[in-house]
Design a protein around this motif. Structure first.
Motif, PDB file in Angstrom:
ATOM      1  N   LYS A 247       0.834  -1.194   0.000  1.00  0.00           N
ATOM      2  CA  LYS A 247       0.000   0.000   0.000  1.00  0.00           C
ATOM      3  C   LYS A 247       0.880   1.259   0.000  1.00  0.00           C
ATOM      4  O   LYS A 247       1.844   1.354   0.757  1.00  0.00           O
ATOM      5  CB  LYS A 247      -0.875  -0.002   1.250  1.00  0.00           C
ATOM      6  CG  LYS A 247      -1.935   1.053   1.288  1.00  0.00           C
ATOM      7  CD  LYS A 247      -2.759   0.766   2.504  1.00  0.00           C
ATOM      8  CE  LYS A 247      -3.914   1.659   2.701  1.00  0.00           C
ATOM      9  NZ  LYS A 247      -4.683   1.153   3.859  1.00  0.00           N
ATOM     10  N   ASP A 251       0.441  -0.119  -5.237  1.00  0.00           N
ATOM     11  CA  ASP A 251      -0.910  -0.677  -5.278  1.00  0.00           C
ATOM     12  C   ASP A 251      -1.809   0.086  -6.253  1.00  0.00           C
ATOM     13  O   ASP A 251      -2.886   0.548  -5.891  1.00  0.00           O
ATOM     14  CB  ASP A 251      -1.535  -0.710  -3.872  1.00  0.00           C
ATOM     15  CG  ASP A 251      -1.614   0.661  -3.221  1.00  0.00           C
ATOM     16  OD1 ASP A 251      -0.789   1.534  -3.554  1.00  0.00           O
ATOM     17  OD2 ASP A 251      -2.508   0.863  -2.376  1.00  0.00           O
ATOM     18  N   GLU A 286      -0.549  -3.252   4.184  1.00  0.00           N
ATOM     19  CA  GLU A 286      -1.472  -4.305   3.747  1.00  0.00           C
ATOM     20  C   GLU A 286      -2.454  -3.838   2.675  1.00  0.00           C
ATOM     21  O   GLU A 286      -3.079  -2.785   2.796  1.00  0.00           O
ATOM     22  CB  GLU A 286      -2.239  -4.799   4.985  1.00  0.00           C
ATOM     23  CG  GLU A 286      -3.372  -5.752   4.707  1.00  0.00           C
ATOM     24  CD  GLU A 286      -2.914  -7.195   4.559  1.00  0.00           C
ATOM     25  OE1 GLU A 286      -1.706  -7.425   4.301  1.00  0.00           O
ATOM     26  OE2 GLU A 286      -3.766  -8.088   4.698  1.00  0.00           O
ATOM     27  N   VAL A 287      -2.565  -4.640   1.620  1.00  0.00           N
ATOM     28  CA  VAL A 287      -3.619  -4.477   0.611  1.00  0.00           C
ATOM     29  C   VAL A 287      -4.483  -5.728   0.757  1.00  0.00           C
ATOM     30  O   VAL A 287      -3.950  -6.844   0.694  1.00  0.00           O
ATOM     31  CB  VAL A 287      -3.016  -4.416  -0.813  1.00  0.00           C
ATOM     32  CG1 VAL A 287      -4.116  -4.317  -1.855  1.00  0.00           C
ATOM     33  CG2 VAL A 287      -2.038  -3.243  -0.938  1.00  0.00           C
ATOM     34  N   THR A 291      -8.945  -6.583  -3.044  1.00  0.00           N
ATOM     35  CA  THR A 291      -8.345  -5.477  -3.799  1.00  0.00           C
ATOM     36  C   THR A 291      -7.174  -5.986  -4.637  1.00  0.00           C
ATOM     37  O   THR A 291      -7.009  -5.607  -5.807  1.00  0.00           O
ATOM     38  CB  THR A 291      -7.862  -4.378  -2.830  1.00  0.00           C
ATOM     39  OG1 THR A 291      -8.940  -4.041  -1.960  1.00  0.00           O
ATOM     40  CG2 THR A 291      -7.391  -3.146  -3.561  1.00  0.00           C
TER      41      THR A 291
END
Ligand SMILES: *Cc1c(COP(=O)(O)O)cnc(C)c1O
Ligand code: SF4
Length: 324
Positions: A247, A251, A286-287, A291
């Motif tokens: 992120k 992303d 974190e993604v 997503t």
């Protein structure tokens, strides 16, 4: 005076160096508002990477990868010290075998820089004396293992003598036909990669030789990485890249497609895009999986199939990386 071998261990020195020819005052910019000056996982950045940041179209992305922030102090459920189960998988001090007929060697605990999202940031790693002998002894009794992966830390931070000794101890085992190197040094410390060039050039005559670089953003690639990769390719290496979906770093559809195309322009094929390992102190990168899947599906519509990395997660105890 800084030279190509300079590494910054003090954040203030690093920011001073950046600001010398930067219009932006990074220390005061929003991106760095919650800088942590005394992180548990110490700061380390090479001058080369600082120069990449200076030239970057998107400097904040690269800064996020190496600058410690207070976000790292947050305890988040599900984020633990050994997210990929390496400690129980260790068969000796430096050999990790999780997968059939392949073994990974923790060649050293040293890296060219320290990435803030690293899953090993909480490990009690120490540099291992006598890696070459340990690996050799282990291979003596594991003759089904045909691929050895040199990882770490970063194996190319070893001195040329130690690196040669390690590789030669593996080469003595005819059962090992493929040697793979996992390294971030082509973009972090190209000077250290150059030290090993004589040996690197010889290796494809003995092994099927695979170099897996770790590049997360197109701005991390420059003319120096292009030269290194071109020489390796000319010597017979297979060049692959693994990145981590992060992120605020990569992303977006545009950043991922740009990265994959730039890698290919330097002769490197995208291999894996890893979902973040859930180490303590990395949750801000974190993604979520939905997503991530949507992003890679869009990327697939923009690129030829051979340039789309496999989106995977490492799940402790599984017998391979898990495709998402
Ligand atoms: C990721 C990993 C490998 C390599 O897996 P590939 O899917 O072949 O890239 C090998 N051993 C260990 C311990 C690993 O974590
Ligand atoms: S180079 Fe790799 S092992 Fe080293 S800190 Fe970065 S992600 Fe971690």
């Amino acid at each position: 005076m800084e030279n190509s071998r300079t590494v910054f261990t003090q954040i203030s020195d690093f920011l001073d160096y950046l600001e010398k020819d930067f219009a932006v005052n990074f220390a005061k910019s929003d991106a760095l508002a919650d800088l942590d000056p005394t992180p548990k996982f110490p700061f380390l950045c090479s001058r080369h990477y600082a120069d990449l940041i200076k030239k970057a179209s998107d400097p904040t992305a690269l800064l996020r990868e190496i600058l410690p922030t207070k976000d790292e102090l947050k305890k988040v459920d599900g984020f633990v010290d050994d997210p990929v189960g390496d400690l129980p998988a260790g068969k000796s001090d430096c050999v990790i075998q999780k997968y059939d007929q392949r073994a990974l060697i923790v060649s050293t605990a040293t890296c060219g820089v320290r990435c803030r999202f690293c899953f090993r940031k909480n490990y009690p790693f120490q540099n291992i004396p006598d890696v070459a002998r340990q690996v050799s002894d282990w291979l003596d009794t594991h003759t089904d293992v045909w691929e050895v992966i040199l990882s770490g830390g970063d194996p190319l931070t070893l001195s040329p003598g130690d690196f040669r000794e390690l590789v030669e101890s593996i080469a003595m085992h005819p059962s090992v036909t493929t040697l793979r190197i996992h390294t971030r040094l082509p973009i972090m410390r190209p000077d250290l990669v150059m030290q090993h060039f004589e040996l690197l050039r010889e290796l494809p005559a003995r092994f099927n030789s695979v170099l897996v670089s770790h590049v997360n953003h197109a701005d991390e690639l420059d003319s120096e990485s292009a030269t290194l990769f071109a020489q390796l390719k000319f010597s017979g290496w297979t060049l692959l890249n693994q990145g981590v979906l992060l992120k605020g770093v990569n992303d977006s559809i545009d950043k991922l497609t740009t990265l994959c195309r730039k890698l290919f322009s330097q002769g490197v094929l995208p291999y894996y895009l890893h979902q973040l390992d859930h180490a303590n102190g990395v949750a801000h990168f974190e993604v979520d999986d939905d997503t991530a899947r949507a992003l890679i599906a869009k990327v697939r519509t923009k690129l030829p199939g051979y340039l789309v990395p496999k989106l995977v997660r490492e799940i402790a105890g599984e017998k391979s990386k898990t495709p998402l």
